[in-house]
Design a protein around this motif. Structure first.
Motif, short mmCIF file in Angstrom:
data_model
loop_
_atom_site.label_atom_id
_atom_site.label_comp_id
_atom_site.label_asym_id
_atom_site.label_seq_id
_atom_site.Cartn_x
_atom_site.Cartn_y
_atom_site.Cartn_z
N SER A 162 39.78 41.56 34.46
CA SER A 162 39.51 41.07 35.81
C SER A 162 38.89 42.16 36.67
CB SER A 162 40.81 40.59 36.46
OG SER A 162 40.62 40.33 37.82
N SER A 163 37.82 41.82 37.40
CA SER A 163 37.19 42.80 38.28
C SER A 163 38.06 43.09 39.49
CB SER A 163 35.80 42.33 38.72
OG SER A 163 35.89 41.08 39.34
N ALA A 164 39.00 42.18 39.80
CA ALA A 164 39.92 42.42 40.92
C ALA A 164 40.83 43.61 40.63
CB ALA A 164 40.76 41.17 41.17
N ASP A 165 41.02 43.93 39.35
CA ASP A 165 41.87 45.06 38.98
C ASP A 165 41.19 46.41 39.24
OD1 ASP A 165 43.86 43.34 38.19
OD2 ASP A 165 43.22 43.32 36.10
N ASP A 166 39.87 46.41 39.38
CA ASP A 166 39.14 47.65 39.65
C ASP A 166 38.11 47.41 40.76
OD1 ASP A 166 38.16 50.21 39.55
OD2 ASP A 166 37.05 49.93 37.69
N PRO A 167 38.58 47.32 42.01
CA PRO A 167 37.67 47.02 43.11
C PRO A 167 36.66 48.13 43.40
CG PRO A 167 39.86 47.50 43.94
CD PRO A 167 39.95 47.47 42.45
N THR A 168 36.91 49.36 42.95
CA THR A 168 35.99 50.45 43.24
C THR A 168 34.69 50.33 42.46
OG1 THR A 168 37.07 51.86 41.61
CG2 THR A 168 37.79 52.08 43.89
N SER A 169 34.77 50.00 41.18
CA SER A 169 33.54 49.90 40.37
C SER A 169 33.08 48.46 40.20
CB SER A 169 33.75 50.53 39.00
OG SER A 169 34.57 49.70 38.20
N GLY A 170 33.98 47.52 40.39
CA GLY A 170 33.62 46.12 40.18
C GLY A 170 33.59 45.73 38.71
N ARG A 171 33.88 46.67 37.84
CA ARG A 171 33.88 46.37 36.40
C ARG A 171 35.19 45.69 36.03
NH1 ARG A 171 30.32 49.80 33.06
NH2 ARG A 171 31.84 49.48 31.42
N PRO A 172 35.12 44.63 35.26
CA PRO A 172 36.37 43.97 34.84
C PRO A 172 37.17 44.88 33.94
CG PRO A 172 34.43 42.65 34.29
CD PRO A 172 33.94 43.97 34.76
N LEU A 173 38.49 44.90 34.17
CA LEU A 173 39.34 45.70 33.30
C LEU A 173 40.68 45.03 33.10
CD1 LEU A 173 41.71 47.40 35.00
CD2 LEU A 173 39.76 48.73 35.70
N GLY A 174 41.37 45.48 32.08
CA GLY A 174 42.71 44.99 31.77
C GLY A 174 43.42 46.02 30.93
#
Length: 168
Positions: free
Chosen positions: A68-80
């Motif tokens: 989810s990109s919400a998990d990394d708002p600084t880069s906008g890259r989806p992460l989990g």
């Protein structure tokens, strides 16, 4: 002939430069890239990959990680995040991220034996790289070898110096 060859090379180079990969903003990243069984890893996908889901044989059986990109708002890259399977054998594993458009991007993680992971981030000092007692043995052996080599060098130099003084 040379002009034709030059034109063909230029056309090939231009075609390569214009070819844009499906996910030009990056690749799948797994941090840490070397992890022990049971350790938590973070998977990051390119921003162009919508609704990404990560899978790997290094993850516990059947686990699919929704990024989810919400998990990394600084880069906008989806992460989990997920854990490496506690029964994973030490080797390199691919981490496949499937995007909503059906494309798959692949990264990797290396599972290492317990006790040989990257260790704490201590600023990159030399001791931080050592991973246990067997590494100390290697360091001590290398140090002893250097001391022995220095001793032999000093003895050879002294014997040559003594011989020159004797001959004079």
């Amino acid at each position: 002939m040379i002009r034709t060859l030059s034109t063909a090379c230029a056309a090939a180079a231009l075609g390569t430069a214009l070819a844009v990969p499906a996910h030009a903003d990056g690749e799948v990243r797994v941090e840490p890239s070397r992890a022990e069984p049971g350790e938590t890893v973070t998977i990051t996908a390119p921003t162009s990959c919508n609704d990404p889901v990560a899978t790997s044989n290094a993850f516990p059986y059947g686990v699919q990680v929704q990024l989810s990109s919400a998990d990394d708002p600084t880069s906008g890259r989806p992460l989990g995040q997920t854990e490496i399977d506690s029964a994973a054998t030490p080797t390199a594993y691919s981490v496949d991220v499937k995007c909503s458009d059906g494309s798959t991007i692949t990264g990797s993680v290396e599972v290492v034996p317990i006790g040989t992971g990257p260790g704490p981030d201590t600023g990159g000092g030399g001791l931080a790289a050592l991973n246990g007692p067997r590494d100390w043995g290697a360091a001590l052996a290398a140090g002893a070898g250097l001391v022995l080599a220095a001793g032999i060098g000093a003895a050879v130099r002294r014997s040559r110096r003594d011989r020159t003084e004797f001959d004079a």
